[in-house]
Motif scaffolding. Structure first.
Motif, PDB file in Angstrom:
ATOM      1  N   ILE A 121      13.208   3.002 -12.137  1.00  8.87           N
ATOM      2  CA  ILE A 121      12.704   4.338 -11.139  1.00  8.87           C
ATOM      3  C   ILE A 121      11.482   3.782 -10.487  1.00  8.87           C
ATOM      4  O   ILE A 121      11.129   4.224  -9.429  1.00  8.87           O
ATOM      5  CB  ILE A 121      12.285   5.372 -12.331  1.00  8.87           C
ATOM      6  CG1 ILE A 121      13.208   5.628 -13.093  1.00  8.87           C
ATOM      7  CG2 ILE A 121      12.066   6.598 -11.360  1.00  8.87           C
ATOM      8  CD1 ILE A 121      12.946   6.792 -14.255  1.00  8.87           C
ATOM      9  N   GLY A 122      10.915   2.736 -10.819  1.00 11.22           N
ATOM     10  CA  GLY A 122       9.609   2.153 -10.159  1.00 11.22           C
ATOM     11  C   GLY A 122       9.901   1.953  -8.544  1.00 11.22           C
ATOM     12  O   GLY A 122       9.009   2.337  -7.679  1.00 11.22           O
ATOM     13  N   PRO A 123      11.209   1.290  -8.276  1.00  6.33           N
ATOM     14  CA  PRO A 123      11.499   1.105  -6.851  1.00  6.33           C
ATOM     15  C   PRO A 123      11.539   2.542  -6.241  1.00  6.33           C
ATOM     16  O   PRO A 123      11.127   2.494  -4.894  1.00  6.33           O
ATOM     17  CB  PRO A 123      12.840   0.558  -6.854  1.00  6.33           C
ATOM     18  CG  PRO A 123      12.861  -0.204  -8.391  1.00  6.33           C
ATOM     19  CD  PRO A 123      12.003   0.823  -9.178  1.00  6.33           C
ATOM     20  N   HIS A 124      12.127   3.610  -6.763  1.00  6.21           N
ATOM     21  CA  HIS A 124      12.106   4.851  -5.927  1.00  6.21           C
ATOM     22  C   HIS A 124      10.548   5.196  -5.517  1.00  6.21           C
ATOM     23  O   HIS A 124      10.228   5.662  -4.230  1.00  6.21           O
ATOM     24  CB  HIS A 124      12.783   5.856  -6.729  1.00  6.21           C
ATOM     25  CG  HIS A 124      14.179   5.593  -7.069  1.00  6.21           C
ATOM     26  ND1 HIS A 124      15.136   5.584  -5.727  1.00  6.21           N
ATOM     27  CD2 HIS A 124      15.068   5.598  -7.953  1.00  6.21           C
ATOM     28  CE1 HIS A 124      16.322   5.281  -6.246  1.00  6.21           C
ATOM     29  NE2 HIS A 124      16.163   5.307  -7.628  1.00  6.21           N
ATOM     30  N   ALA A 125       9.716   5.043  -6.715  1.00  8.30           N
ATOM     31  CA  ALA A 125       8.419   5.753  -6.611  1.00  8.30           C
ATOM     32  C   ALA A 125       7.678   4.792  -5.446  1.00  8.30           C
ATOM     33  O   ALA A 125       7.074   5.357  -4.476  1.00  8.30           O
ATOM     34  CB  ALA A 125       7.659   5.532  -7.718  1.00  8.30           C
ATOM     35  N   LEU A 126       7.720   3.837  -5.497  1.00  4.81           N
ATOM     36  CA  LEU A 126       7.142   2.714  -4.350  1.00  4.81           C
ATOM     37  C   LEU A 126       7.799   2.975  -2.924  1.00  4.81           C
ATOM     38  O   LEU A 126       7.019   2.889  -1.922  1.00  4.81           O
ATOM     39  CB  LEU A 126       7.312   1.217  -4.732  1.00  4.81           C
ATOM     40  CG  LEU A 126       6.659   1.030  -6.083  1.00  4.81           C
ATOM     41  CD1 LEU A 126       6.704  -0.805  -6.191  1.00  4.81           C
ATOM     42  CD2 LEU A 126       5.185   0.851  -5.808  1.00  4.81           C
TER      43      LEU A 126
ATOM     44  N   ALA B 274      12.699  -4.593   0.169  1.00  3.40           N
ATOM     45  CA  ALA B 274      12.971  -4.780  -1.294  1.00  3.40           C
ATOM     46  C   ALA B 274      12.340  -5.913  -1.832  1.00  3.40           C
ATOM     47  O   ALA B 274      12.042  -5.863  -3.045  1.00  3.40           O
ATOM     48  CB  ALA B 274      14.569  -4.655  -1.344  1.00  3.40           C
ATOM     49  N   LEU B 275      12.278  -6.980  -1.185  1.00  3.87           N
ATOM     50  CA  LEU B 275      11.408  -8.146  -1.712  1.00  3.87           C
ATOM     51  C   LEU B 275      10.034  -7.890  -2.118  1.00  3.87           C
ATOM     52  O   LEU B 275       9.432  -8.072  -3.239  1.00  3.87           O
ATOM     53  CB  LEU B 275      11.485  -9.317  -0.691  1.00  3.87           C
ATOM     54  CG  LEU B 275      10.603 -10.627  -0.957  1.00  3.87           C
ATOM     55  CD1 LEU B 275      10.988 -11.141  -2.472  1.00  3.87           C
ATOM     56  CD2 LEU B 275      10.640 -11.424  -0.013  1.00  3.87           C
ATOM     57  N   ARG B 276       9.369  -7.130  -1.147  1.00  7.64           N
ATOM     58  CA  ARG B 276       7.977  -6.421  -1.620  1.00  7.64           C
ATOM     59  C   ARG B 276       7.861  -5.401  -2.743  1.00  7.64           C
ATOM     60  O   ARG B 276       6.961  -5.886  -3.434  1.00  7.64           O
ATOM     61  CB  ARG B 276       7.506  -5.865  -0.201  1.00  7.64           C
ATOM     62  CG  ARG B 276       5.933  -5.527  -0.438  1.00  7.64           C
ATOM     63  CD  ARG B 276       5.133  -6.968  -0.752  1.00  7.64           C
ATOM     64  NE  ARG B 276       3.773  -6.779  -0.663  1.00  7.64           N
ATOM     65  CZ  ARG B 276       2.915  -7.805  -0.990  1.00  7.64           C
ATOM     66  NH1 ARG B 276       3.484  -8.841  -1.722  1.00  7.64           N
ATOM     67  NH2 ARG B 276       1.542  -7.454  -1.129  1.00  7.64           N
ATOM     68  N   VAL B 277       8.657  -4.668  -2.766  1.00  2.79           N
ATOM     69  CA  VAL B 277       8.891  -3.962  -4.068  1.00  2.79           C
ATOM     70  C   VAL B 277       9.138  -4.888  -5.358  1.00  2.79           C
ATOM     71  O   VAL B 277       8.426  -4.584  -6.259  1.00  2.79           O
ATOM     72  CB  VAL B 277      10.097  -2.736  -3.788  1.00  2.79           C
ATOM     73  CG1 VAL B 277      10.223  -2.109  -5.355  1.00  2.79           C
ATOM     74  CG2 VAL B 277       9.798  -1.918  -2.938  1.00  2.79           C
ATOM     75  N   THR B 278       9.839  -5.911  -5.377  1.00  2.00           N
ATOM     76  CA  THR B 278      10.016  -6.522  -6.503  1.00  2.00           C
ATOM     77  C   THR B 278       8.494  -7.240  -6.646  1.00  2.00           C
ATOM     78  O   THR B 278       8.428  -7.442  -8.137  1.00  2.00           O
ATOM     79  CB  THR B 278      11.193  -7.666  -6.125  1.00  2.00           C
ATOM     80  OG1 THR B 278      12.434  -6.838  -6.249  1.00  2.00           O
ATOM     81  CG2 THR B 278      11.329  -8.684  -7.423  1.00  2.00           C
ATOM     82  N   GLU B 279       8.148  -7.769  -5.837  1.00  4.09           N
ATOM     83  CA  GLU B 279       6.773  -8.597  -6.005  1.00  4.09           C
ATOM     84  C   GLU B 279       5.796  -7.663  -6.617  1.00  4.09           C
ATOM     85  O   GLU B 279       5.192  -8.206  -7.713  1.00  4.09           O
ATOM     86  CB  GLU B 279       6.237  -9.068  -4.768  1.00  4.09           C
ATOM     87  CG  GLU B 279       7.208  -9.967  -3.850  1.00  4.09           C
ATOM     88  CD  GLU B 279       6.549 -10.538  -2.592  1.00  4.09           C
ATOM     89  OE1 GLU B 279       6.750 -11.729  -2.269  1.00  4.09           O
ATOM     90  OE2 GLU B 279       5.852  -9.767  -2.029  1.00  4.09           O
ATOM     91  N   ILE B 280       5.629  -6.427  -6.258  1.00  2.00           N
ATOM     92  CA  ILE B 280       4.892  -5.464  -6.725  1.00  2.00           C
ATOM     93  C   ILE B 280       5.187  -5.027  -8.304  1.00  2.00           C
ATOM     94  O   ILE B 280       4.170  -5.159  -9.281  1.00  2.00           O
ATOM     95  CB  ILE B 280       4.746  -4.032  -5.987  1.00  2.00           C
ATOM     96  CG1 ILE B 280       4.226  -4.301  -4.636  1.00  2.00           C
ATOM     97  CG2 ILE B 280       3.737  -3.174  -6.820  1.00  2.00           C
ATOM     98  CD1 ILE B 280       4.356  -3.255  -3.481  1.00  2.00           C
TER      99      ILE B 280
END
Length: 297
Positions: free
Chosen positions: A174-179, A281-287
């Motif tokens: 769910i974290g990717p959705h929030a970000l 999507a890469l930036r989301v993974t980094e966070i």
């Protein structure tokens, strides 16, 4: 556009497969899965053929749609990008930064278009809200809370038995959705040292973020709350006032995925990158990886 569908689980059965099979601009060439019997069964339902070899399906299509766990998705997406195939991927792109970066670099090197299915950006009500907030300045704070009961006792969710979700929890599911809601209006985080994280009960995780705009935000996610406690909320505060993410139609995943297909086609045709491409999507993974490091995982 000739698509190959990779994956045979609930997401492929309930969302990606039906959306691709019904889309008037799509020729669904075939289905590949790690379980050949499941691939044959799904291909039969969708009116297409099953492939036993993933690279053979890549060779026969213009674009790939992947409905597989993130760390299975990433290397497959690299192979597809290197073969010159456009990418319609799911979130998270991967659960490690090197794997996500390899996808982004392969897409850039090949010049293929990419769209990652951050659902809220392809659902009409929420997509319009996100686009509107991105045009405004003066935000000082954001808050996103996603509480789901997928892992609650007695859950009948088709995703309750998902091994990768069990292992990685709400932070990665769910974290990717929030970000994806907070980053466009508030801006990127000032650096990965601007990410804080703390645990709550079960798989619950709390994040704090500092953004380049000067705003701050918080995220709370969990897949294991009681069903009666499930909710999805996002709020922005600042000079424009207080605005809340609108409710979205449910179920609307098939229509939203069809909109993502349209977005990939436009990006491939025009050469203009989509905001939810593999670089985002890469930036989301980094966070998320930085948050996981703060948690000590």
């Amino acid at each position: 556009m000739r698509f190959g569908l990779f994956g045979t689980g609930p997401w492929a059965q309930l969302t990606q497969g039906p959306a691709l099979a019904r889309h008037p601009g799509v020729d669904l060439v075939g289905v590949w899965g790690r379980r050949p019997d499941a691939a044959r069964e799904l291909a039969g339902h969708l009116g297409t053929r099953a492939y036993e070899d993933a690279d053979a399906l890549i060779a026969d299509c213009d674009a790939v749609a992947i409905a597989l766990p993130p760390d299975v998705q990433a290397p497959l997406a690299v192979r597809a990008a290197r073969a010159g195939r456009h990418l319609l991927l799911d979130k998270p792109l991967a659960t490690t930064v090197p794997a996500a970066r390899e996808v982004a670099e392969a897409a850039q090197a090949s010049g293929v278009a990419s769209v990652v299915f951050f659902t809220l950006h392809f659902t009409p009500e929420t997509a319009a809200w996100l686009a509107e907030q991105g045009t405004k300045d003066g935000w000082v704070n954001g808050r996103a809370e996603w509480f789901a009961g997928i892992f609650a006792p007695g859950s009948d969710s088709p995703y309750a038995s998902s091994p990768w979700r069990r292992e990685r929890g709400g932070l990665w599911d769910i974290g990717p959705h929030a970000l994806s809601v907070l980053l466009p209006p508030l801006g990127d985080v000032t650096g990965l040292d601007a990410v804080g994280a703390a645990r709550g009960p079960g798989d619950m995780v709390h994040l704090t973020l500092r953004h380049v705009s000067g705003a701050s935000s918080t995220v709370t996610v969990s897949l294991g709350v009681p069903p009666q406690a499930s909710s999805m909320t996002a709020v922005l505060r600042g000079t424009p006032g207080i605005v809340t993410l609108p409710d979205r139609d449910d179920p609307g995943h098939v229509a939203a995925f069809a909109a993502a297909v349209d977005a990939l086609e436009r990006a491939a045709r025009t050469g203009d990158p989509h905001p939810c491409d593999v670089r985002f999507a890469l930036r989301v993974t980094e966070i998320l990886a930085a948050a996981e490091e703060r948690l000590g995982d």
